[in-house]
Every structure is written in C-alpha cells, then in structure tokens.
Design a protein around this motif. Structure first.
Motif, short mmCIF file in Angstrom:
data_model
loop_
_atom_site.label_atom_id
_atom_site.label_comp_id
_atom_site.label_asym_id
_atom_site.label_seq_id
_atom_site.Cartn_x
_atom_site.Cartn_y
_atom_site.Cartn_z
N UNK A 1 -8.51 -2.59 -11.00
CA UNK A 1 -8.12 -1.32 -10.38
C UNK A 1 -9.29 -0.72 -9.62
N UNK A 2 -10.44 -0.76 -10.27
CA UNK A 2 -11.61 -0.16 -9.64
C UNK A 2 -11.91 -0.86 -8.32
N UNK A 3 -11.87 -2.19 -8.39
CA UNK A 3 -12.20 -2.95 -7.18
C UNK A 3 -11.13 -2.74 -6.12
N UNK A 4 -9.83 -2.89 -6.56
CA UNK A 4 -8.73 -2.80 -5.60
C UNK A 4 -8.71 -1.43 -4.93
N UNK A 5 -8.80 -0.36 -5.76
CA UNK A 5 -8.70 0.97 -5.14
C UNK A 5 -9.89 1.23 -4.22
N UNK A 6 -11.03 0.74 -4.68
CA UNK A 6 -12.21 0.93 -3.85
C UNK A 6 -12.08 0.16 -2.54
N UNK A 7 -11.60 -1.08 -2.65
CA UNK A 7 -11.47 -1.93 -1.45
C UNK A 7 -10.37 -1.41 -0.52
N UNK A 8 -9.33 -0.76 -1.09
CA UNK A 8 -8.22 -0.27 -0.27
C UNK A 8 -8.59 1.01 0.48
N UNK A 9 -9.43 1.79 -0.16
CA UNK A 9 -9.75 3.13 0.34
C UNK A 9 -10.19 3.09 1.83
N UNK A 10 -11.14 2.22 2.14
CA UNK A 10 -11.69 2.19 3.50
C UNK A 10 -10.63 1.77 4.53
N UNK A 11 -9.96 0.60 4.31
CA UNK A 11 -8.95 0.23 5.32
C UNK A 11 -7.84 1.27 5.46
N UNK A 12 -7.39 1.87 4.38
CA UNK A 12 -6.28 2.83 4.48
C UNK A 12 -6.73 4.06 5.28
N UNK A 13 -7.95 4.52 5.02
CA UNK A 13 -8.45 5.67 5.77
C UNK A 13 -8.56 5.32 7.26
N UNK A 14 -9.00 4.09 7.50
CA UNK A 14 -9.11 3.65 8.89
C UNK A 14 -7.73 3.62 9.54
N UNK A 15 -6.74 3.06 8.81
CA UNK A 15 -5.37 2.99 9.35
C UNK A 15 -4.90 4.39 9.72
N UNK A 16 -5.17 5.35 8.79
CA UNK A 16 -4.73 6.73 9.05
C UNK A 16 -5.32 7.26 10.36
N UNK A 17 -6.61 7.00 10.54
CA UNK A 17 -7.26 7.48 11.75
C UNK A 17 -6.59 6.88 12.99
N UNK A 18 -6.31 5.55 12.95
CA UNK A 18 -5.68 4.90 14.11
C UNK A 18 -4.26 5.40 14.34
N UNK A 19 -3.51 5.56 13.25
CA UNK A 19 -2.12 6.03 13.41
C UNK A 19 -2.11 7.41 14.06
N UNK A 20 -3.02 8.25 13.64
CA UNK A 20 -3.07 9.60 14.22
C UNK A 20 -3.42 9.52 15.70
N UNK A 21 -4.34 8.59 16.00
CA UNK A 21 -4.71 8.42 17.42
C UNK A 21 -3.51 7.95 18.23
N UNK A 22 -2.78 6.96 17.71
CA UNK A 22 -1.61 6.41 18.40
C UNK A 22 -0.58 7.52 18.61
N UNK A 23 -0.37 8.31 17.55
CA UNK A 23 0.61 9.40 17.62
C UNK A 23 0.24 10.36 18.75
N UNK A 24 -1.04 10.66 18.77
CA UNK A 24 -1.52 11.61 19.79
C UNK A 24 -1.35 11.03 21.20
#
Ligand code: ADP
Length: 738
Positions: A518-541
C-alpha cells in the motif's frame, strides 16, 4: 363427805413404781418403796430405806444435769403443793458390777402428801421407765431427718393436698420446680401441666383411686415459658365414701433424663445416618454396634449377625495381620490410630481400601479400656474419581498438546498452573520454568507492556489481550496474540485466567507485506495521478477556449473522476502513515464552529441531492489541525449523503457541553446494524448492506477520521439502528487560554 385416804394401801398395791420420801430438800430421805418400785429398780427395801435419794441412786457423773432436773421437779411439787409431771427426762442407772451407766429415760410424777393442816408431810416419787419409747422416738426422728435429707438431696419437692379444701402444702423445692411462688394453690399448679399431657395425669388419678398409689410423668409449662418434665409420685387416701380426701407425695424435675434420652436418640440417629462406617468393637473381638452405612459396606443383613461375626472375617487373612499387629496395639497404647487398611465385604467378597480412624474407648470411671470405636470411609469412590481425573487430565494433555496454539491457565494469584506442550515446544522450556516467570520468553521490548496487561487482568478479572514476540527455543522470534478470560467458581469467586496464545507470525508477515504494498502503491500513484489532474484541467481549459463545450464537459467529468482517484490515493497514503506512525499534525488554535459552517457551505455546492441543514450553536476554540478536522467533517458529511440515497436532508449540529465541543452529523438513511457499529471505525471495514453495493469506497474514511480525532484528544462515536438513520458524534476538548 370426806373419804379418808389410806395412802399405805394405795402405795403398796399400786402397779406403778412409787417411792415415799421425806420433803427435806436437798436430801430427800427415802422412807419406803413399793413392790413395783423395788422390782423396777432391782433393789430391796433394806437397801433403800433410810438413805437419801441421790445416795441410793447416784447420778451419772457424765450427766450431772439429770440430778438437777429431778430436784427441780421435787422443788416444783413442794412449791406448788401439787403433783409435778416431769416427762421423758434422762436419768441413767449404773450397770451392776461396773462403773458404767445405762442411758435411761423416765416420765415421773412427784406428788406432795399434805397433812390436814396443810403442811407437806412427804413426797411420793413415781417414775416410769420410758427408755424404750424415747429411743424409738429418737430413731424415728433420725429416720425422718434422714428422709428429709434424702428428699432434699434428690431434689424432690413434696406436696400434701387436702382434697376437701383444695389446700396444698408444698415445699420450697416443689415451687422451684414449677417456677411459681411458694403459696400457689393446687389449681395454679394443675394449670401449668402441658395440655397435651393432661390425660396422663387424669389416667394416673383414676388408677390411684383403685390402688392408692399415684405415679405419673408429664410436661409442665412454667410461668417463665420453659417446658420441663416432672415426675410425681404419691399416696392417695380414700375415704369411706370412696373419694380421696388427701394426697401426699413428691415431684422431681425429670427434664434432664428426657434431655439425655433425646440426646442419645439424636446421636444414634446421626450415627445411623452417617455415610461413613461407624462401629464399636468389644474387647472380645466382635462388633457390638455397626451403623447402617457400615452394614451395607461390609455386607451385613442383621445386627445379630454383626454381633456374632468376629472381625477377623472382615479382612483377608493377610490384611488382618495389620489390624492385629499395627492398628489394635496402637489404639490400645496411644489411644488412636489413623490410616488406610483393607476390608472385605462378607457377601461380595470384594476387598477394598478404607480410611480408618480408630479410637480407644475408656470407662469414664475406672479409666480402663472397654471398647474400640472406629470411623471408616470407603476409599473406592475417591480412587475412581482420582483415576477418572487422571484419565481426563491425560486426555486434556493429549488434546491440548495437539493444539496449534499455546494454552495456559493461572490460579487466582496469577501464577501459571498449566501450559500445554505446544507452548513448551515453542519456548523449549519445562512447566516449572513457566510457573513463576513465563514472561522471560517474551522479547524484551514487548515484555513490560505484555506483563502490565496480564497483571491488570489477573487483578481485575478483565479480559486479557496482548500481542508480543516470543523467543523460540532456536533463537528465532514468533509473533503471538494472547487472549484470556477470567474464571469464577460457583460462588462467583475469581479462580484465575484461562487463555490461548495464537501464533500470528504469518499474519504479521502478510500484513507487513500489504502495508508495504500500500505504501509503495499509493506513493507511486500519487505523482502520476496529480500529473493527470493537471493535464485534464489544461485540456478542459483549452477545449473551453476553442468553444468545444461538449468536449470540455467530458474533460470536466474526467477531472471529477481524477479527484475521486486522488481522494482514494490520499486515503491509502494516510492509512500507510497511520500504520507507520508517520501521520503529521500541524496544530493551531481555531474556531471549530466556523470551520463546520464553512465546510458545510462549501460541500453544499457540490451536492444537489440533499440539503445540509446547519444547527450550529457551538462557540469557543479548539487546539488541533484545522485541515485534518476539515477532512473528518467532509468524510462524515459525504458518508451521510452517500448512505441515505432516499433522504433529502442531513443535519449538522454543534454545541458546547462540559467544556467539550460536540459536532453531530445526522442522516436519515439505511442506518448501521448494531453489530457493525463498533467496527465501522476499523481499517477496510464496510457494512454489508444493500446501499453499500452501489456506493464505492475502501472502508478507510472512518478509520482515518477516528485516528485524527483520537490524536487530537477527542472522541468519535456512532449511534444508529438499522433503517433509522445514523448519527456520528465528534467531541474535542475546548482550548483554554491561560
Ligand atoms: P467507505 O464509506 O469508504 O466505505 P468509511 O470508513 O467512511 O468507508 O465507512 C465505513 C462503512 O461504514 C461504510 O462502508 C458504511 O457501510 C458505513 N457507514 C459509514 N457512514 C454511514 C452512514 N452515515 N450511514 C450508514 N452507514 C454508514
């Protein structure tokens, strides 16, 4: 007409002894004696005439008073000039041919003989020997005295009833026995007789009418309410008309006899109903008494058979040697013997052990042995029980040895009474090693915590649970989960703890693996998911700017899903932090009511299905992590909405009570079944109900919330009933500025 008296004629023919004396005190010279006198005193006239009386009959020097008594009577006769009567006085006579005197008693008349002129001429002394009468009287008196003494020493009360007047003359002791005053009437005594015994007295009276003898024994109820037995015995005097006119007799308090009898009866009943054998062995080698239990134990049918059977027959010849050589000599010389010996049942011939306690019975007066008493307990049931116990212990050992868990038991003092083979194998120890300090097998870092929990339980009887590492015999370490319950006996007294010790090493390893993952997975997921959010918001805009509203809408939806994903990842990260003790808090003083107000308002924007109703009444500040508290509130409000799909409202209320800030979130949804209420705060726990299947979640929100609240010295709890909605309450201590 004056008849001349011929004294001479009367004198000589009188059948009673007479002596004629001169009235010349103190000499009293003898003038004549009649034949009766001479006969009575075995003297002759010649021996007496001319002598003074006290010379002729000298008084016993041992009893000089006799002379005075005699002289006194003469003087009286002379002084009064009339006959003087002296009754039953002593005047001893000499035993012929010796110095001795014989004790004699006389009744005498001394009569003065007067001349016509009135002058006293002579004295006629007329003694009658009444020695025999007096002696008889004396004896009678003595006998009476003796009888009186006998009556008194026998504690007898006497009575004498005049049946015509009803008057009763009773002795002091009689009144004492009845507990009444001495002057009580016959009627009063009769009324004290026990009503149930009245007929006994009645019957005795009827019988006495025929026999003249009265005898009965009844109970009386004394005025002091004490019940006593009395025995009455007497004579009934019956008149010519056939009716009694007098009853005399004696009563005796016979209570003691009854008590003793009762006591004896009670003792016999007791002994006869004893479960143990009790016997009295006479010195001739036979039992004169054997109680019922003994008869059954040894196979006797009748008491007679008991008396006629030598005790040698109650043992195998080999076993009887012990009786002869050890038991009986010890009883005779030391007074008692206790131990086990073998006896034999006469009927079944079964030979079995008994515990015998034998005592010598001595004659209380002479002090010599008269019998041997024995009390014996059949040891067969005990042996059977012991065997059964051994068997069941053996069985228990076998079963518990096969258990994969350690099993143990303590006594009330917390000392180990039992540990199974599994534990001994794990630790490579013996039972003795564990008896006092079993804790030495616990890894040092865990020892104190475990021991504290253990002691708390053994002292309070509370359930015990502890997780610790155990040192294996080979030096490796094993994770154990120990738990135990208090045991109580029938009367509710704490008897110790019974517990298990489960090997959880494997679970621990898996848990750690899961935590690591869990520690590894959540840690490893955190960065890509935050990145995805940034791109999705950019695309939306960008799509919005290009006027592609529909496409931009897709991007917005994607963004929402990414938010959810971020939420999940954050939860997982928080859990990891909690499990590794790394959850951070940035504490500050803040207004909690204001936070509730704001969080609710913000959330209402994103929620259209429910109205979040605020009932805020709290005021004051708390010390805590504002951001973390926001997380808790969002979680509770989101849950309230999520799990009440059919409802329209969620109520958020706040108040300050007892220096605590209370926040309540109430919904009107499906509610939580009672058995799940406590568990909803556990990691990954989700209630298994219909609403849940449509609601996504990991079962982590409440776990994290609870941890946050706890870490800020607060409390969280849930109240609910299935179908009745739920209320979650969070309390935090108010911050006090000083
Ligand atoms: P999640 O909501 O992700 O399942 P939570 O830890 O927040 O996890 O909640 C744990 C469980 O508690 C939920 O799965 C749900 O079954 C139950 N629960 C929580 N809040 C409520 C509520 N307001 N009404 C009914 N059940 C609830």
């Amino acid at each position: 007409m004056n008849i001349p008296v011929d004294y001479g004629a009367i004198f000589s023919v009188s059948p009673s002894a007479k002596l004629l004396m001169m009235a010349n005190p103190p000499l009293y010279t003898i003038l004549d004696a009649n034949n009766a006198y001479l006969q009575a005193t075995a003297t002759t006239r010649e021996q007496l005439v001319g002598k003074n009386l006290f010379e002729a009959f000298p008084p016993n020097p041992q009893d000089m008073a006799s002379k005075e008594r005699t002289s006194y009577s003469f003087e009286q006769a002379l002084a009064t000039r009339r006959t003087h009567l002296l009754k039953e006085y002593r005047y001893d006579v000499p035993v012929p041919g010796s110095d001795a005197y014989e004790e004699c008693y006389w009744t005498t008349t001394n009569t003065p003989v007067l001349a016509a002129t009135g002058e006293i001429l002579y004295l006629i002394h007329s003694p009658a020997n009444v020695t025999a009468d007096v002696k008889l009287k004396q004896e009678l008196q003595l006998a009476e005295e003796r009888a009186r003494l006998a009556i008194e020493s026998n504690d007898l009360g006497t009575f004498d009833i005049d049946m015509l007047t009803g008057e009763a003359v009773t002795s002091k002791r009689f009144a004492e026995i009845f507990g009444t005053g001495e002057d009580a009437s016959r009627k009063e005594f009769v009324q004290l007789i026990h009503p149930d015994d009245m007929h006994i007295r009645q019957k005795a009276y009827e019988e006495a009418l025929h026999t003249g003898r009265l005898s009965y024994e009844v109970r009386i109820i004394r005025p002091d309410k004490k019940i006593r037995w009395i025995k009455a015995q007497g004579r009934m005097f019956i008149g010519a008309n056939g009716k009694p006119y007098r009853i005399t007799g004696m009563v005796q308090d016979s209570t003691a006899g009854h008590d003793a009898g009762d006591q004896e009866q009670k003792l016999i009943t007791l002994v006869d109903n004893s479960l143990e054998l009790m016997s009295v062995l006479e010195l001739d080698g036979t039992n004169s008494y054997l109680n019922r239990a003994g008869m059954a134990m040894l196979g006797f049918d009748t008491r007679e058979q008991v008396r006629n059977t030598p005790i040698a027959e109650l043992h195998e010849p080999e076993d009887f040697k012990q009786v002869e050589k050890e038991v009986l000599p010890a009883v005779m010389t030391h007074g008692s013997w206790s131990g086990t010996m073998m006896v034999r049942n006469l009927k079944t011939k079964e030979v079995f052990p008994v515990m015998n306690h034998a005592i010598r019975i001595d004659d209380p007066v002479r002090g010599v042995p008269i019998a041997v008493g024995a009390v014996m307990r059949d040891l067969r049931p005990e042996l059977q029980a012991k065997q059964a116990l051994e068997k069941s212990e053996e069985l228990l050992r076998t079963i518990t040895a096969a258990s994969p868990s350690g099993l143990w038991k303590t006594n009330a003092a917390g000392e180990i009474e039992y540990v199974n083979q599994t534990w001994l194998d794990w630790t490579g120890s013996t039972f003795e090693d564990n008896r006092r300090n079993w804790e030495r097998y616990i890894v040092e870092e865990d020892r104190q915590k475990t021991l504290a929990a253990f002691e708390r339980s053994t002292q309070t009887g509370a359930d015990y649970e502890a997780e610790f590492r155990l040192l294996n015999a080979d030096g490796s370490v094993r994770w154990c989960l120990a738990s135990a319950n208090a045991r109580y006996d029938q009367s509710g007294v704490f008897t110790g703890m019974v517990g298990t010790c489960v090997d959880v090493t494997e679970q621990k390893r898996l848990q750690r693996q899961k935590d690591d993952f869990l520690a590894i997975a959540s840690h490893e997921l955190k960065t890509p998911v935050t990145t995805i959010k940034a791109f999705v918001q950019m695309i939306e805009q960008m799509l919005g700017e290009k006027g592609l509203a529909t496409e931009a809408g897709f991007a917005t939806r994607a963004d929402k899903q990414v938010d959810k994903l971020i939420g999940l990842v954050n939860d997982l990260l928080d859990v990891t932090k909690i499990n590794t003790g790394k959850l951070q808090f940035n504490n500050a003083v803040f207004d909690l009511d204001e936070l509730v107000d704001q969080v609710t308002a913000d959330l209402q924007y994103t929620i259209s299905s429910h109205q979040l109703v605020k009932q805020l009444g709290g005021s004051g500040k708390v010390l805590g992590d504002r951001h973390r508290m926001e997380q808790v509130l969002i979680n509770l409000l989101n849950n309230a909405v999520k799990y009440s799909p059919g409802a329209k409202q969620v109520i958020v209320s706040s108040a300050v009570k007892d220096n605590e800030f209370h926040i309540e979130v109430t919904d009107f949804g499906a509610g939580i079944p009672e058995e799940d209420l406590a568990k909803v705060f556990d990691q990954f726990y989700r209630v298994n109900h219909a609403v849940n299947s449509n609601v996504p979640g990991l079962g982590l929100g409440l776990f994290i919330s609870a941890e946050i609240v706890k870490r800020q010295n607060g409390k969280i709890s849930a109240k609910s009933a299935k179908g009745m909605g739920s209320t979650f309450t969070v309390t935090l201590p108010l911050h006090r500025e000083n």
